[in-house]
Design a protein around this motif. Structure first.
Motif, PDB file in Angstrom:
ATOM      1  N   LEU A 158       0.854  -1.185   0.000  1.00 35.42           N
ATOM      2  CA  LEU A 158       0.000   0.000   0.000  1.00 35.42           C
ATOM      3  C   LEU A 158       0.890   1.235   0.000  1.00 35.42           C
ATOM      4  O   LEU A 158       1.770   1.382   0.854  1.00 35.42           O
ATOM      5  CB  LEU A 158      -0.908  -0.014   1.235  1.00 35.42           C
ATOM      6  CG  LEU A 158      -1.835   1.177   1.427  1.00 35.42           C
ATOM      7  CD1 LEU A 158      -2.877   1.236   0.317  1.00 35.42           C
ATOM      8  CD2 LEU A 158      -2.523   1.111   2.798  1.00 35.42           C
ATOM      9  N   SER A 160      -0.434   4.759  -0.657  1.00 40.31           N
ATOM     10  CA  SER A 160      -1.045   5.995  -0.174  1.00 40.31           C
ATOM     11  C   SER A 160      -2.514   5.782   0.147  1.00 40.31           C
ATOM     12  O   SER A 160      -3.145   4.860  -0.393  1.00 40.31           O
ATOM     13  CB  SER A 160      -0.904   7.136  -1.207  1.00 40.31           C
ATOM     14  OG  SER A 160      -1.706   6.865  -2.347  1.00 40.31           O
ATOM     15  N   VAL A 161      -3.030   6.630   1.051  1.00 39.88           N
ATOM     16  CA  VAL A 161      -4.448   6.654   1.408  1.00 39.88           C
ATOM     17  C   VAL A 161      -4.870   8.119   1.406  1.00 39.88           C
ATOM     18  O   VAL A 161      -4.238   8.962   2.064  1.00 39.88           O
ATOM     19  CB  VAL A 161      -4.698   6.023   2.793  1.00 39.88           C
ATOM     20  CG1 VAL A 161      -6.183   6.096   3.141  1.00 39.88           C
ATOM     21  CG2 VAL A 161      -4.211   4.585   2.826  1.00 39.88           C
ATOM     22  N   ARG A 162      -5.930   8.434   0.674  1.00 45.17           N
ATOM     23  CA  ARG A 162      -6.402   9.818   0.591  1.00 45.17           C
ATOM     24  C   ARG A 162      -7.931   9.835   0.538  1.00 45.17           C
ATOM     25  O   ARG A 162      -8.557   8.856   0.143  1.00 45.17           O
ATOM     26  CB  ARG A 162      -5.808  10.541  -0.618  1.00 45.17           C
ATOM     27  CG  ARG A 162      -5.985   9.819  -1.937  1.00 45.17           C
ATOM     28  CD  ARG A 162      -5.213  10.513  -3.058  1.00 45.17           C
ATOM     29  NE  ARG A 162      -5.389   9.843  -4.345  1.00 45.17           N
ATOM     30  CZ  ARG A 162      -4.597   8.873  -4.794  1.00 45.17           C
ATOM     31  NH1 ARG A 162      -3.573   8.452  -4.054  1.00 45.17           N
ATOM     32  NH2 ARG A 162      -4.820   8.345  -5.982  1.00 45.17           N
ATOM     33  N   VAL A 172     -12.750   7.464  -0.495  1.00 47.72           N
ATOM     34  CA  VAL A 172     -11.426   7.107   0.035  1.00 47.72           C
ATOM     35  C   VAL A 172     -10.731   6.244  -1.010  1.00 47.72           C
ATOM     36  O   VAL A 172     -11.324   5.295  -1.537  1.00 47.72           O
ATOM     37  CB  VAL A 172     -11.531   6.347   1.376  1.00 47.72           C
ATOM     38  CG1 VAL A 172     -10.144   5.945   1.865  1.00 47.72           C
ATOM     39  CG2 VAL A 172     -12.225   7.207   2.418  1.00 47.72           C
ATOM     40  N   PHE A 174      -7.366   3.881  -1.871  1.00 42.05           N
ATOM     41  CA  PHE A 174      -6.193   3.111  -1.441  1.00 42.05           C
ATOM     42  C   PHE A 174      -5.380   2.789  -2.704  1.00 42.05           C
ATOM     43  O   PHE A 174      -5.871   2.080  -3.591  1.00 42.05           O
ATOM     44  CB  PHE A 174      -6.613   1.813  -0.748  1.00 42.05           C
ATOM     45  CG  PHE A 174      -7.438   2.021   0.499  1.00 42.05           C
ATOM     46  CD1 PHE A 174      -6.827   2.197   1.734  1.00 42.05           C
ATOM     47  CD2 PHE A 174      -8.825   2.052   0.425  1.00 42.05           C
ATOM     48  CE1 PHE A 174      -7.596   2.382   2.876  1.00 42.05           C
ATOM     49  CE2 PHE A 174      -9.602   2.237   1.564  1.00 42.05           C
ATOM     50  CZ  PHE A 174      -8.984   2.409   2.786  1.00 42.05           C
ATOM     51  N   GLU A 175      -4.171   3.298  -2.774  1.00 35.67           N
ATOM     52  CA  GLU A 175      -3.330   3.103  -3.962  1.00 35.67           C
ATOM     53  C   GLU A 175      -2.199   2.124  -3.646  1.00 35.67           C
ATOM     54  O   GLU A 175      -1.571   2.212  -2.581  1.00 35.67           O
ATOM     55  CB  GLU A 175      -2.760   4.439  -4.438  1.00 35.67           C
ATOM     56  CG  GLU A 175      -1.943   4.326  -5.726  1.00 35.67           C
ATOM     57  CD  GLU A 175      -1.497   5.680  -6.244  1.00 35.67           C
ATOM     58  OE1 GLU A 175      -0.402   5.748  -6.837  1.00 35.67           O
ATOM     59  OE2 GLU A 175      -2.242   6.670  -6.039  1.00 35.67           O
ATOM     60  N   VAL A 228       2.934   4.520   4.272  1.00 33.65           N
ATOM     61  CA  VAL A 228       1.908   5.556   4.462  1.00 33.65           C
ATOM     62  C   VAL A 228       2.235   6.252   5.779  1.00 33.65           C
ATOM     63  O   VAL A 228       2.104   5.652   6.859  1.00 33.65           O
ATOM     64  CB  VAL A 228       0.492   4.955   4.488  1.00 33.65           C
ATOM     65  CG1 VAL A 228      -0.547   6.062   4.724  1.00 33.65           C
ATOM     66  CG2 VAL A 228       0.187   4.228   3.189  1.00 33.65           C
ATOM     67  N   LEU A 243     -10.258   8.575   9.558  1.00 30.08           N
ATOM     68  CA  LEU A 243      -9.695   7.326   9.033  1.00 30.08           C
ATOM     69  C   LEU A 243      -8.594   6.884   9.998  1.00 30.08           C
ATOM     70  O   LEU A 243      -7.733   7.694  10.379  1.00 30.08           O
ATOM     71  CB  LEU A 243      -9.099   7.501   7.633  1.00 30.08           C
ATOM     72  CG  LEU A 243     -10.083   7.676   6.471  1.00 30.08           C
ATOM     73  CD1 LEU A 243     -10.501   9.138   6.345  1.00 30.08           C
ATOM     74  CD2 LEU A 243      -9.462   7.212   5.169  1.00 30.08           C
ATOM     75  N   ARG A 245      -5.772   3.687  10.825  1.00 29.90           N
ATOM     76  CA  ARG A 245      -5.135   2.399  10.506  1.00 29.90           C
ATOM     77  C   ARG A 245      -4.962   1.613  11.785  1.00 29.90           C
ATOM     78  O   ARG A 245      -4.339   2.079  12.740  1.00 29.90           O
ATOM     79  CB  ARG A 245      -3.766   2.624   9.853  1.00 29.90           C
ATOM     80  CG  ARG A 245      -3.223   1.374   9.156  1.00 29.90           C
ATOM     81  CD  ARG A 245      -1.720   1.309   9.175  1.00 29.90           C
ATOM     82  NE  ARG A 245      -1.222   0.953  10.518  1.00 29.90           N
ATOM     83  CZ  ARG A 245       0.071   0.800  10.803  1.00 29.90           C
ATOM     84  NH1 ARG A 245       0.987   1.000   9.880  1.00 29.90           N
ATOM     85  NH2 ARG A 245       0.436   0.463  12.027  1.00 29.90           N
ATOM     86  N   TRP A 255      -7.880  -0.662   7.730  1.00 31.94           N
ATOM     87  CA  TRP A 255      -8.243   0.714   8.048  1.00 31.94           C
ATOM     88  C   TRP A 255      -9.717   0.750   8.447  1.00 31.94           C
ATOM     89  O   TRP A 255     -10.518  -0.063   7.956  1.00 31.94           O
ATOM     90  CB  TRP A 255      -8.032   1.641   6.854  1.00 31.94           C
ATOM     91  CG  TRP A 255      -6.579   1.981   6.603  1.00 31.94           C
ATOM     92  CD1 TRP A 255      -5.634   1.172   6.059  1.00 31.94           C
ATOM     93  CD2 TRP A 255      -5.937   3.217   6.890  1.00 31.94           C
ATOM     94  NE1 TRP A 255      -4.428   1.815   5.979  1.00 31.94           N
ATOM     95  CE2 TRP A 255      -4.582   3.091   6.483  1.00 31.94           C
ATOM     96  CE3 TRP A 255      -6.362   4.433   7.443  1.00 31.94           C
ATOM     97  CZ2 TRP A 255      -3.656   4.130   6.621  1.00 31.94           C
ATOM     98  CZ3 TRP A 255      -5.438   5.483   7.576  1.00 31.94           C
ATOM     99  CH2 TRP A 255      -4.105   5.324   7.176  1.00 31.94           C
ATOM    100  N   ARG A 275      -5.721   1.028  -7.878  1.00 36.56           N
ATOM    101  CA  ARG A 275      -6.417   1.639  -6.746  1.00 36.56           C
ATOM    102  C   ARG A 275      -7.661   0.842  -6.375  1.00 36.56           C
ATOM    103  O   ARG A 275      -8.295   0.232  -7.230  1.00 36.56           O
ATOM    104  CB  ARG A 275      -6.856   3.070  -7.092  1.00 36.56           C
ATOM    105  CG  ARG A 275      -5.727   4.076  -7.239  1.00 36.56           C
ATOM    106  CD  ARG A 275      -6.181   5.253  -8.071  1.00 36.56           C
ATOM    107  NE  ARG A 275      -6.373   4.866  -9.466  1.00 36.56           N
ATOM    108  CZ  ARG A 275      -7.029   5.611 -10.383  1.00 36.56           C
ATOM    109  NH1 ARG A 275      -7.581   6.765 -10.008  1.00 36.56           N
ATOM    110  NH2 ARG A 275      -7.154   5.195 -11.617  1.00 36.56           N
TER     111      ARG A 275
END
Length: 282
Positions: A158, A160-162, A172, A174-175, A228, A243, A245, A255, A275
């Motif tokens: 993983l 990034s999370v945005r 949301v 998850f990349e 992350v 959010l 984790r 998450w 993603r």
């Protein structure tokens, strides 16, 4: 007269003694001399065997036996027999229990290709059954559970999370690295929310806690550094308030989305980059 009788008596005794004496058979001059004692190294005979005379066998100089030609020992240079003693063949292709050319199976030594038994095997490549495609039904709005199992060869990282706001929903993203997504499971859970490693309770804002479990996945690199940086986010969106984790352990990343309420959601898979998208309705 007495002397005459005495002479006749002596002559008769000589004649009688000569008649009773037996002549010994003649021995050929070329006969081998018989040993007067057992050869050196002979084990003394005991018990009943001592009453029988020992038999000494003369071995000819050409290596044969007293009865015929010498017999080849098993496991000789041609390797056709069963070797009783010796070394394992250098090719290590089979097992030589002992000696000879090693045409059998090797019970000891290294394998012919030199592969060490301590070398860990490479993970098998993932097949189509291990990597099922996206389920189109997951793009439909639901408040129930969503699950898709995948088994990639290695955990997916993983990156990034945005989170962001759209007209009718909060999103949301998850990349991940690479082109493969891990498996995932989404469901609303009850409190308490706990960290998977320590078991410590973690407060999460909202009244609906949507848990997103990713496996096999990881949130760190080969050196153990987190990929992350933020483990807690408060985006202040209309529905998604926080959010958190709560797990990055044993190929599992989890998450929790702290929503204002347990609203319906949907899941989509996107490429370029890879993603997993989670939308929560307003």
């Amino acid at each position: 007269m007495k002397r005459k009788l005495t002479s006749l008596w002596l002559a008769g005794c000589v004649a009688v003694a000569g008649c009773s004496k037996k002549e010994e058979p003649a021995v050929p001059e070329d006969s081998p001399a018989q040993p007067s004692r057992p050869p050196q190294g002979t084990i003394p005979r005991e018990g009943e065997a001592a009453a029988n005379p020992p038999v000494h066998v003369v071995v000819p100089a050409d290596g044969g036996t007293a009865t015929g030609q010498a017999q080849p020992a098993p496991g000789d240079a041609n390797g056709s027999g069963t070797a009783q003693a010796g070394t394992i063949g250098s090719n290590g292709s089979g097992t030589a229990q002992a000696g000879g050319a090693g045409s059998g199976t090797a019970q000891a030594g290294t394998t012919g290709n030199g592969t060490s038994e301590e070398t860990p095997p490479a993970p098998p490549p993932a097949t189509a059954a291990d990597l099922p495609p996206e389920n189109p039904k997951h793009r439909e709005w639901t408040a129930g559970n969503i699950e898709l199992k995948r088994r990639p060869s290695l955990p997916v990282t993983l990156r990034s999370v945005r989170a962001g706001q759209h007209a009718d929903y909060d999103r949301v993203v998850f990349e991940f690295d690479g082109e493969q997504l891990p498996g995932y499971q989404l469901e609303y859970v009850d409190k308490p929310i706990v960290q998977c490693g320590s078991g410590d309770e973690t407060p999460v804002a909202g009244q609906g806690w949507l848990q997103v479990r990713l496996t096999p996945a990881r949130g760190h690199d080969d050196k153990g550094q987190a990929t992350v940086a933020q483990r807690e986010m408060k985006p202040k969106l209309p529905v998604i308030q926080e959010l958190e984790r709560i797990c990055d352990f044993e190929a599992e990343v989890t998450w929790v989305l702290g929503n204002k309420s347990p609203n319906k959601y949907r899941v989509m898979e996107l490429k370029g980059p890879t993603r997993l998208v989670v939308d929560v309705q307003h």
